[in-house]
Design an enzyme around this catalytic site. Sequence first.
Site, PDB file in Angstrom:
ATOM      1  N   CYS A 262       0.885  -1.178   0.000  1.00  0.00           N
ATOM      2  CA  CYS A 262       0.000   0.000   0.000  1.00  0.00           C
ATOM      3  C   CYS A 262       0.913   1.216   0.000  1.00  0.00           C
ATOM      4  O   CYS A 262       1.108   1.859   1.028  1.00  0.00           O
ATOM      5  CB  CYS A 262      -0.929  -0.003   1.204  1.00  0.00           C
ATOM      6  SG  CYS A 262      -1.922  -1.504   1.404  1.00  0.00           S
ATOM      7  N   PRO A 265       2.101   7.653  -0.302  1.00  0.00           N
ATOM      8  CA  PRO A 265       2.803   8.473  -1.300  1.00  0.00           C
ATOM      9  C   PRO A 265       4.231   8.051  -1.602  1.00  0.00           C
ATOM     10  O   PRO A 265       4.909   8.706  -2.393  1.00  0.00           O
ATOM     11  CB  PRO A 265       2.771   9.865  -0.667  1.00  0.00           C
ATOM     12  CG  PRO A 265       2.800   9.600   0.795  1.00  0.00           C
ATOM     13  CD  PRO A 265       2.000   8.352   1.002  1.00  0.00           C
ATOM     14  N   GLY A 266       4.727   6.984  -0.966  1.00  0.00           N
ATOM     15  CA  GLY A 266       6.011   6.433  -1.380  1.00  0.00           C
ATOM     16  C   GLY A 266       7.141   6.532  -0.384  1.00  0.00           C
ATOM     17  O   GLY A 266       8.227   6.002  -0.640  1.00  0.00           O
ATOM     18  N   GLY A 267       6.934   7.183   0.754  1.00  0.00           N
ATOM     19  CA  GLY A 267       8.029   7.374   1.698  1.00  0.00           C
ATOM     20  C   GLY A 267       8.681   6.079   2.142  1.00  0.00           C
ATOM     21  O   GLY A 267       9.910   5.968   2.181  1.00  0.00           O
ATOM     22  N   LYS A 268       7.887   5.085   2.478  1.00  0.00           N
ATOM     23  CA  LYS A 268       8.450   3.822   2.961  1.00  0.00           C
ATOM     24  C   LYS A 268       9.059   3.016   1.815  1.00  0.00           C
ATOM     25  O   LYS A 268      10.094   2.355   1.994  1.00  0.00           O
ATOM     26  CB  LYS A 268       7.370   3.030   3.701  1.00  0.00           C
ATOM     27  CG  LYS A 268       6.896   3.730   4.973  1.00  0.00           C
ATOM     28  CD  LYS A 268       5.836   2.930   5.700  1.00  0.00           C
ATOM     29  CE  LYS A 268       5.361   3.679   6.937  1.00  0.00           C
ATOM     30  NZ  LYS A 268       4.636   4.936   6.601  1.00  0.00           N
ATOM     31  N   GLU A 286       0.052   0.211  -5.650  1.00  0.00           N
ATOM     32  CA  GLU A 286      -0.820   1.336  -5.317  1.00  0.00           C
ATOM     33  C   GLU A 286      -2.124   1.201  -6.091  1.00  0.00           C
ATOM     34  O   GLU A 286      -2.121   0.977  -7.303  1.00  0.00           O
ATOM     35  CB  GLU A 286      -0.134   2.664  -5.631  1.00  0.00           C
ATOM     36  CG  GLU A 286      -1.034   3.883  -5.521  1.00  0.00           C
ATOM     37  CD  GLU A 286      -1.770   3.981  -4.186  1.00  0.00           C
ATOM     38  OE1 GLU A 286      -2.975   4.327  -4.202  1.00  0.00           O
ATOM     39  OE2 GLU A 286      -1.165   3.698  -3.136  1.00  0.00           O
ATOM     40  N   ASP A 331       1.551  -1.250   4.904  1.00  0.00           N
ATOM     41  CA  ASP A 331       1.275  -0.013   5.651  1.00  0.00           C
ATOM     42  C   ASP A 331      -0.153   0.376   5.286  1.00  0.00           C
ATOM     43  O   ASP A 331      -0.390   1.127   4.352  1.00  0.00           O
ATOM     44  CB  ASP A 331       2.280   1.066   5.270  1.00  0.00           C
ATOM     45  CG  ASP A 331       2.133   2.310   6.113  1.00  0.00           C
ATOM     46  OD1 ASP A 331       1.929   2.175   7.330  1.00  0.00           O
ATOM     47  OD2 ASP A 331       2.212   3.420   5.564  1.00  0.00           O
ATOM     48  N   CYS A 384      -0.795   4.057  10.930  1.00  0.00           N
ATOM     49  CA  CYS A 384      -0.550   5.305  11.670  1.00  0.00           C
ATOM     50  C   CYS A 384      -1.821   5.663  12.427  1.00  0.00           C
ATOM     51  O   CYS A 384      -2.326   6.778  12.347  1.00  0.00           O
ATOM     52  CB  CYS A 384      -0.116   6.436  10.734  1.00  0.00           C
ATOM     53  SG  CYS A 384      -1.304   6.837   9.431  1.00  0.00           S
TER      54      CYS A 384
END
Length: 442
Positions: A262, A265-268, A286, A331, A384
């Site tokens: 998942c 926006p791509g940070g992980k 995504e 995530d 989160c």
Amino acid sequence: MSATAGRRIAFEVLLRVEAGGAYASRALDAALAQAGAVDPREAGLATELVYGTLRRALSLDAALAPHSRRPLAELDPSARVALRLGAYQLLRLGTPPHAAVGETVALAKGVEHGRAAGYVNAVLRALARAPATPAPPELAADAAGHVALAEALPRWLAEEWVAWLGPAEALALARAMNGPAPLCLRAPDRDALLARLRAGGLSAEPAARSPDGIVLAAASVAEVARAAGGLPFQVQDEAAQLVTRFAAAELRGRRGRVLDACAAPGGKAFHLAELLAPGSEVVAVELHPRKADELAKEARRRGLAVRVVCADAARPVPGLEEASFDAVLVDAPCAGLGTLRRHPELKLRRSPADLARMAALQREILRSVARYARPGAPLTYSVCSLSRAEGPAIAAAMLGEGFRRAPPPSGFPADALTEDGDLLMLPSRHGTDGFYACRLTR
């Protein structure tokens, strides 16, 4: 009387949040950018009014209720926003009544033909004569009631946190959620960036637990970018950085394949690609085409080995071979209750039904993507959010379906782990966003 720029911007942003469903952070950034050269003091006032009003909205409503003939929930959005904005200035900022009331009424006159202005004026003047918020019950007598009223939290959420964490921790958590969140960065070369930022006059410190993180006080992203001088960085909370390491720290510096199920926006996904050795691959799944396109473009811009697949992770993903990944991260979409410092509007929008709906989707995704982990490889679930339904209950459900807990990576910060070895980050304990994660395998 006309309203100052800061109050006008705050009113417009709060109305977009209340009536249009906007996120406060995005709406405020857009409004400040559109306003152009705003005096920094007015920009600061707008920021304080937006976040403060949203964080304290439920307490403000309780203070306004005795002076309003109609329940605030039944008022037009513009009237409700104006009343909360004025009440926040009177009760929390100590603004002189003539300014708090007069300028707020001026704002109300500018919308919906000024219908609400007279009512707003009457209610705020009555509040100004008796500026008080109802006293919460004693913590020992009614813990949830005390937490809810003292820290402007929905009663149902206060009950959840008290039942899960205990009264003292629940109160500390709710209080921390009403404070500002620091600016936290992740950098592939943290030490070099840290030196650049300090040389540029910024107050920057290494994150307490993430070896890739930097925490800054009183700095903007624009200031960081100028001081960085081209060194790469990404804005990412330290807890989110720890999730990536929790999922795949043992692969750091090694070649491997990791699935981020998942990803936007791509940070992980980008963090995973930075951790792995050259020749590795991160597959980022995504659901939404626009987000998938943006993620792929950003990965190419950074030169990271991230392959983006636009697909529904709750269903078999086309082109992915089962048992082919060294680690899988989910995530998951969630209620976001761990991010109330950054998104205080969420506590006004969420309900217990949202938790049940999100939890069902999270279980569906986990069951679907588990097939892609190699035997013995970790499947990490993270959110989160902070509730038992979206955290420990998901772990318990998966354990009941034949999974077992995988131990946390060697050397992982002990104070970020529960007795079961799950990740639990709380702003009240760690100064980060709230995150929960567990590692599973079979």
